[in-house]
Each structure stands twice: as structure tokens, then as C-alpha cells.
Design a protein around this motif. Structure first.
Motif, mmCIF file in Angstrom:
data_model
loop_
_atom_site.group_PDB
_atom_site.id
_atom_site.type_symbol
_atom_site.label_atom_id
_atom_site.label_comp_id
_atom_site.label_asym_id
_atom_site.label_seq_id
_atom_site.Cartn_x
_atom_site.Cartn_y
_atom_site.Cartn_z
ATOM 1 N N PRO A 91 11.570 3.247 -0.135
ATOM 2 C CA PRO A 91 12.497 3.761 0.852
ATOM 3 C C PRO A 91 11.842 5.237 2.064
ATOM 4 O O PRO A 91 12.002 4.971 2.940
ATOM 5 N N ALA A 92 10.516 5.214 1.681
ATOM 6 C CA ALA A 92 10.092 5.809 2.497
ATOM 7 C C ALA A 92 8.900 5.379 3.979
ATOM 8 O O ALA A 92 8.664 5.798 4.970
ATOM 9 N N VAL A 93 9.464 4.411 4.311
ATOM 10 C CA VAL A 93 9.101 2.857 4.880
ATOM 11 C C VAL A 93 9.804 2.724 6.121
ATOM 12 O O VAL A 93 9.858 2.184 6.798
ATOM 13 N N ARG A 94 11.897 2.055 5.048
ATOM 14 C CA ARG A 94 12.589 1.971 5.506
ATOM 15 C C ARG A 94 12.588 2.248 7.225
ATOM 16 O O ARG A 94 12.412 3.478 7.344
ATOM 17 N N GLY A 95 12.032 1.364 8.587
ATOM 18 C CA GLY A 95 12.500 2.228 9.605
ATOM 19 C C GLY A 95 11.605 1.802 10.317
ATOM 20 O O GLY A 95 11.203 1.679 11.992
ATOM 21 N N ARG A 96 10.148 1.936 9.443
ATOM 22 C CA ARG A 96 9.029 1.906 10.345
ATOM 23 C C ARG A 96 8.250 0.389 9.587
ATOM 24 O O ARG A 96 6.831 0.593 10.929
ATOM 25 N N ASP A 97 8.698 0.168 8.873
ATOM 26 C CA ASP A 97 7.618 -1.603 8.047
ATOM 27 C C ASP A 97 8.268 -1.781 7.323
ATOM 28 O O ASP A 97 9.678 -2.243 7.108
ATOM 29 N N VAL A 98 8.337 -3.438 7.062
ATOM 30 C CA VAL A 98 9.227 -4.428 6.378
ATOM 31 C C VAL A 98 7.815 -4.615 5.142
ATOM 32 O O VAL A 98 6.746 -4.414 5.255
ATOM 33 N N ASP A 99 8.444 -5.121 4.197
ATOM 34 C CA ASP A 99 7.805 -5.953 2.857
ATOM 35 C C ASP A 99 7.091 -7.345 3.454
ATOM 36 O O ASP A 99 6.401 -8.110 2.822
ATOM 37 N N SER A 100 8.110 -7.727 4.119
ATOM 38 C CA SER A 100 7.789 -9.047 4.447
ATOM 39 C C SER A 100 7.783 -9.501 5.861
ATOM 40 O O SER A 100 8.802 -9.150 6.454
ATOM 41 N N ALA A 101 7.544 -10.334 6.105
ATOM 42 C CA ALA A 101 8.119 -11.546 7.865
ATOM 43 C C ALA A 101 7.411 -12.619 8.082
ATOM 44 O O ALA A 101 6.282 -12.676 7.770
ATOM 45 N N GLN A 102 7.565 -13.050 8.389
ATOM 46 C CA GLN A 102 7.214 -13.951 9.711
ATOM 47 C C GLN A 102 7.502 -14.774 11.169
ATOM 48 O O GLN A 102 7.898 -13.876 11.407
ATOM 49 N N PRO B 78 0.871 -1.224 -0.315
ATOM 50 C CA PRO B 78 0.098 0.260 0.044
ATOM 51 C C PRO B 78 1.282 1.128 0.114
ATOM 52 O O PRO B 78 2.364 1.093 0.147
ATOM 53 N N ALA B 79 0.588 2.432 -0.184
ATOM 54 C CA ALA B 79 0.691 3.544 -0.290
ATOM 55 C C ALA B 79 1.640 3.575 1.225
ATOM 56 O O ALA B 79 1.743 3.844 2.148
ATOM 57 N N ALA B 80 2.929 4.532 1.030
ATOM 58 C CA ALA B 80 3.663 4.566 2.207
ATOM 59 C C ALA B 80 2.592 5.773 3.571
ATOM 60 O O ALA B 80 3.323 5.544 4.368
#
Length: 318
Positions: free
Chosen positions: A205-216, A160-162
Motif C-alpha cells: 500500500p505504501a507505493v500505490r499510485g507511485r509504482d507498480v509491481d509488474s508492467a510490459q 524492494p523496500a517502499a
């Protein structure tokens, strides 16, 4: 359609999820969205163009009309204030998941609703997918035996959008709450332990440090089994969700959200959920999620998010 049997909802928040609810209920026989509330002028103009009266606030709505209930689909950070506004007006609330950014916010929303004596339901639509309901019945009836392992995956077609991601609480609060609720609901067990790990690069780059694209996340269940939650934002075929349950007697795997079907499964479940909410308001009966469910799920989501923060500089934005 109008008439005494119609259950009239006011949609509060006409963004992405709000538009999904509008489509799901567009031709419903008994539950209809009759009003829209959104502070954004463009969103109100779009609703008005579709023939729906639109207002900038709940107060403006109530000065003109009193619906049978509010369907809250505004950003998660506003859920608490909107439940409070509904409680003050004595209006029942169907609140989109997760009903707050953390367990305390969800608990407070539930407390406010209970103090006002209004029906309050949290919109975990997967509880209204027939395939999942049948699987739950099989598990409860012992057909699979003792549950040993559950694997639940949700992979979206694209991120989704940053602007949304930096205010949604991160991947486990935004996406993973569906899996956590689904696992608890299917098995009838609580989540006792949580370990989580991010996977792969963050493409925006706008979400680095705030969210990840994949996680388990690996979960320990109160019945002694385990569960794996897999989340991702890059599934080339489109949005996909699966669940697989291994028991001592049998095994079952479902792909209940298939890119080949588009949003059809979700829309049908959203419609059934709205019907259930109307039943809750009118007769006090519901198969949906309540406050305790929302709090337990957010607790698991925050424990998973805390695991991601270790060495990855991820934090939940409030």
C-alpha cells in the motif's frame, strides 16, 4: 593487495547495489574498492568493520585520500550531484545506472563530466555478460538475419523496500532501463515507439499510485522490428532475466540470469565492468555505456512511464 598496477576505487553509496560491487571486487587482482563514502553512520561502521576507511562525504574522502576513480552507487536522485563533485575534483566516474531520474539529469551529468575532461561511464553491467556479448556479435554479423522481434524479461524474486521504490522513478526507470539498454545494444537500433501497460495489483500500500509491481512495454525499433519488455517483482524462484531474438535467418533464447546460479553472473559482469572502466581511465578505451546511451534509455523509460500514468495515477517521484 597493493601495488602500482592496482586501480583504486572509492565506493560512494554502500546500500544494496554498493554491497554487490564490494562482493564482486573483493578478490579482484587489479581493481579494488579501497574507500567507502556514505552519509549513514551504520553503513560507514559496516565498511570500517570490513577494513575499509569510510567517510560521510566525498569532500571528507578527498581530504584524506585521492582514489583513481569514484564508483557511484548512491540513490539515483543523487547521481548528478556526485558526478559534479567528482568533476570538481578531477576524478573519473563509473556511475550506476541510470545516471539520473530523467534524460535531462543524465545529459547534465555527461555535460559536467565532459566540461571537466573526466572519463564518465554508466554502469550497465549486462554489456559484460559473455553470453550476451556473443549474441550481439551474432546479430551484428548477420547470423540471425534481419531482427524481427526481441523479447526481454526481468522478474525479481521480491519487491524492494517502499522507501527505495518511491524515490527510484518507478519500475521502468529502476528496472526497465536494463532491458531498454540491452535491446539497443544488442540490435544496434534505436527505440522509436513505446506503448506500456501495468499488470496486476500493487501488493504494498505504501507505493500505490507511485509504482507498480509488474508492467510490459511494446517497443518499435528503428530497423522496423519490435520488442517486448516484461518486468515484474514477484518471481518465486528468485531474480531472473531472459532475452529472445527472432530473426529472418535464426533465433536465439538466453536465460542469462538464472535463480539457480544466484548472483554469480552479475558479480562476474560487475568485475569485468570495473576492469573496463580502468581501461577507459588509463587508455581511453571502453566497451561500456556512455552518456548518449543513458539519455536514450531514460527517454524510453519515461515514455513508458507516461503510458502507465494514464488512468492509473502513477507518477515519477523526484
Amino acid at each position: 593487495m597493493t601495488g602500482s598496477d592496482e586501480f583504486r576505487l572509492a565506493l560512494v553509496g554502500a546500500g544494496r547495489m554498493g554491497r554487490h560491487h564490494l562482493r564482486a571486487l573483493a578478490d579482484h587482482r587489479t581493481v579494488r574498492i579501497r574507500h567507502v563514502v556514505d552519509p549513514v553512520p551504520a553503513a560507514r561502521a559496516e565498511a570500517a568493520a570490513a577494513g575499509l576507511p569510510a567517510y560521510p562525504s566525498v569532500a571528507d574522502l578527498l581530504a584524506d585520500a585521492v582514489p583513481d576513480g569514484l564508483l557511484v552507487t548512491a540513490p539515483t536522485g543523487r547521481h548528478g550531484e556526485l558526478v559534479a563533485a567528482a568533476a570538481e575534483a578531477g576524478l573519473p566516474v563509473l556511475c550506476e545506472k541510470p545516471a539520473g531520474l530523467d534524460p535531462a539529469e543524465a545529459a547534465e551529468a555527461g555535460r559536467v563530466a565532459a566540461a571537466a575532461g573526466i572519463p564518465f561511464q554508466v554502469a550497465y553491467w549486462r554489456r559484460f555478460v559473455p553470453q550476451l556479448r556473443r549474441l550481439r556479435e551474432r546479430i551484428a554479423g548477420g547470423a540471425l538475419g534481419e531482427v524481427l522481434f526481441v523479447a526481454a524479461s526481468q522478474w525479481d524474486g521480491e519487491p524492494p523496500a517502499a522507501a527505495f521504490r518511491t524515490g527510484s522513478g518507478g519500475i521502468f526507470v529502476d528496472m526497465g532501463v536494463h532491458e531498454f539498454d540491452q535491446i539497443r545494444w544488442l540490435t544496434g537500433q534505436d527505440i522509436d515507439r513505446v506503448a506500456a501497460q501495468p499488470a496486476g495489483p500493487v501488493t504494498d500500500p505504501a507505493v500505490r499510485g507511485r509504482d507498480v509491481d509488474s508492467a510490459q512495454a511494446l517497443l518499435g525499433l528503428s530497423g522496423g522490428g519490435t520488442a517486448l519488455v516484461s518486468l515484474g517483482r514477484h518471481h518465486r524462484g528468485g531474480d531472473m532475466a531472459t532475452v529472445e531474438v527472432f530473426g529472418t535467418r535464426d533465433h536465439e533464447r538466453l536465460t542469462f540470469l538464472d535463480p539457480a546460479d544466484g548472483d554469480a553472473t552479475m558479480y562476474a559482469a560487475l568485475a569485468r565492468q570495473a576492469e573496463d572502466f580502468a581501461e577507459l581511465v588509463r587508455a581511453g578505451r571502453s566497451a561500456g555505456a556512455g552518456v548518449a546511451d543513458a539519455v536514450a534509455v531514460l527517454d524510453a523509460a519515461h515514455r513508458a512511464t507516461a503510458q502507465l500514468t494514464r488512468g492509473h495515477e502513477l507518477h515519477t517521484v523526484r
